[in-house]
Design a protein around this motif. Structure first.
Motif, PDB file in Angstrom:
ATOM      1  N   VAL A 130      41.266  29.263  42.167  1.00 20.81           N
ATOM      2  CA  VAL A 130      41.972  30.485  41.779  1.00 20.81           C
ATOM      3  C   VAL A 130      41.289  31.049  40.542  1.00 20.81           C
ATOM      4  O   VAL A 130      41.218  30.374  39.506  1.00 20.81           O
ATOM      5  N   PRO A 131      40.749  32.270  40.596  1.00 15.53           N
ATOM      6  CA  PRO A 131      39.998  32.820  39.459  1.00 15.53           C
ATOM      7  C   PRO A 131      40.851  32.961  38.201  1.00 15.53           C
ATOM      8  O   PRO A 131      42.027  33.331  38.263  1.00 15.53           O
ATOM      9  N   HIS A 132      40.229  32.656  37.069  1.00 14.92           N
ATOM     10  CA  HIS A 132      40.882  32.831  35.773  1.00 14.92           C
ATOM     11  C   HIS A 132      39.812  33.033  34.720  1.00 14.92           C
ATOM     12  O   HIS A 132      38.629  32.780  34.935  1.00 14.92           O
TER      13      HIS A 132
ATOM     14  N   VAL B 168      32.639  43.606  49.816  1.00 12.08           N
ATOM     15  CA  VAL B 168      32.769  43.290  48.386  1.00 12.08           C
ATOM     16  C   VAL B 168      34.121  43.763  47.861  1.00 12.08           C
ATOM     17  O   VAL B 168      34.803  43.060  47.098  1.00 12.08           O
ATOM     18  N   ARG B 169      34.525  44.953  48.287  1.00 12.05           N
ATOM     19  CA  ARG B 169      35.799  45.508  47.828  1.00 12.05           C
ATOM     20  C   ARG B 169      36.968  44.648  48.311  1.00 12.05           C
ATOM     21  O   ARG B 169      37.928  44.395  47.564  1.00 12.05           O
TER      22      ARG B 169
ATOM     23  N   ILE C 176      37.974  38.572  41.678  1.00 12.53           N
ATOM     24  CA  ILE C 176      36.663  38.142  41.198  1.00 12.53           C
ATOM     25  C   ILE C 176      35.627  38.620  42.219  1.00 12.53           C
ATOM     26  O   ILE C 176      35.903  38.642  43.421  1.00 12.53           O
ATOM     27  N   ALA C 177      34.457  39.041  41.745  1.00  9.13           N
ATOM     28  CA  ALA C 177      33.420  39.516  42.650  1.00  9.13           C
ATOM     29  C   ALA C 177      32.772  38.342  43.381  1.00  9.13           C
ATOM     30  O   ALA C 177      32.756  37.212  42.876  1.00  9.13           O
TER      31      ALA C 177
ATOM     32  N   LEU D  63      30.441  32.703  43.561  1.00  6.84           N
ATOM     33  CA  LEU D  63      29.354  31.807  43.939  1.00  6.84           C
ATOM     34  C   LEU D  63      28.740  31.136  42.716  1.00  6.84           C
ATOM     35  O   LEU D  63      28.476  29.924  42.723  1.00  6.84           O
ATOM     36  N   MET D  64      28.512  31.903  41.652  1.00  4.75           N
ATOM     37  CA  MET D  64      27.902  31.324  40.454  1.00  4.75           C
ATOM     38  C   MET D  64      28.806  30.292  39.804  1.00  4.75           C
ATOM     39  O   MET D  64      28.333  29.262  39.299  1.00  4.75           O
TER      40      MET D  64
END
Length: 277
Positions: free
Chosen positions: A71-73, A197-198, A206-207, A212-213
């Motif tokens: 989960v992005p943070h 991407v959208r 998060i993009a 991936l990075m």
């Protein structure tokens, strides 16, 4: 005040603990990223503000924060003097996958006893030979975390996870090292690149390239803690070269790979890694 970074990281011989991470940052801010493991965080000085699932949270001194995997943070200092934190990255041994939703909804737990136990666990993890004590303490912590999350879990509501975004995420997870181009991904899921991407950014906050990075950096952290030289780590985790690894690693972790992996496999030779190099 000049920016200060102090980081210590190691992998103990304790089942369930992927990594121990102690840090003091005065100005450093984490960009949006993800981890493969659960993030169990306590702040000893200052405070951190962070966004999780598009909601802002903070870390008062008496809380324990539990951030779920994938989960992005982000994170940044909430006080002028920065923050000092201690983090455990945990696998699914004590925290099953079905608790991710409740953790997203309520990541900051006000529980003095739990916080005390997490602090005692960190102390045990710094002492070589006390692995059984650390494992015992982690067992009780896991039990209390599960109780918290299951007691406070709301009535299950399907979380938005659009099919297109999920398919791209699965592709990225399957190609962490070798990667794939946006055109390749768009062809596989039969979508226009811009729409893809959208859709991903809208679903996960998060993009795709950031996701991936951060997956690659997570893998690099584990290898560095095993003593693998940064140049070799870059080659096997999908980075173009060591400088490419260094740029993204420093951005997500706050220090360079060369200053990160000096602890080795156990708590012996405990020493901080200072500076951003």
């Amino acid at each position: 005040m000049a920016a200060e970074q102090e980081v210590t990281a190691w992998r103990p011989q304790v089942p369930g603990v992927v990594e121990v991470f102690h840090a003091h940052f005065t100005e450093y801010a984490y960009p949006m990223h993800v981890h493969e493991a659960w993030t169990l965080l306590i702040v000893d000085a200052g405070a951190v503000r962070y966004d999780l699932d598009r909601h802002e949270h903070g870390t008062p001194h008496d809380t324990v924060s539990l951030l779920p995997p994938h989960v992005p943070h982000n994170g940044s200092p909430a006080t002028p003097d920065g923050f000092r934190k201690r983090v455990l990255y945990l696998d699914g041994t004590h925290l099953p996958h079905d608790l991710i939703g409740p953790a997203v909804d309520g990541p900051d737990l006000r529980d003095p006893l739990l916080r005390h136990r997490v602090g005692r666990l960190h102390t045990a993890l710094t002492r070589a030979g006390d692995e059984l004590e650390a494992e015992s303490r982690l067992t009780f912590i896991g039990e209390r975390l599960r109780t918290h999350l299951r007691r406070t879990a709301p009535v299950p509501v399907p979380r938005p996870d659009p099919v297109l975004a999920r398919r791209l995420r699965e592709l990225l997870d399957a190609h962490v090292v070798e990667g794939l181009t946006l055109a390749e991904a768009a062809t596989r899921v039969q979508a226009h690149p811009a729409h893809l991407v959208r859709a991903f950014s809208g679903a996960y906050g998060i993009a795709p390239h950031q996701y991936l990075m951060s997956r690659r950096v997570d893998r690099a952290r584990r290898l560095l803690l095993d003593g693998v030289p940064p140049g070799e780590v870059a080659a096997v985790t999908g980075f173009y070269d060591q400088s490419h690894l260094t740029r993204h690693f420093r951005k997500l972790v706050g220090v360079t790979p060369g200053r990160y992996g000096g602890r080795g496999r156990s708590a012996e030779g405990f020493r901080p890694v200072i500076g951003g190099g």
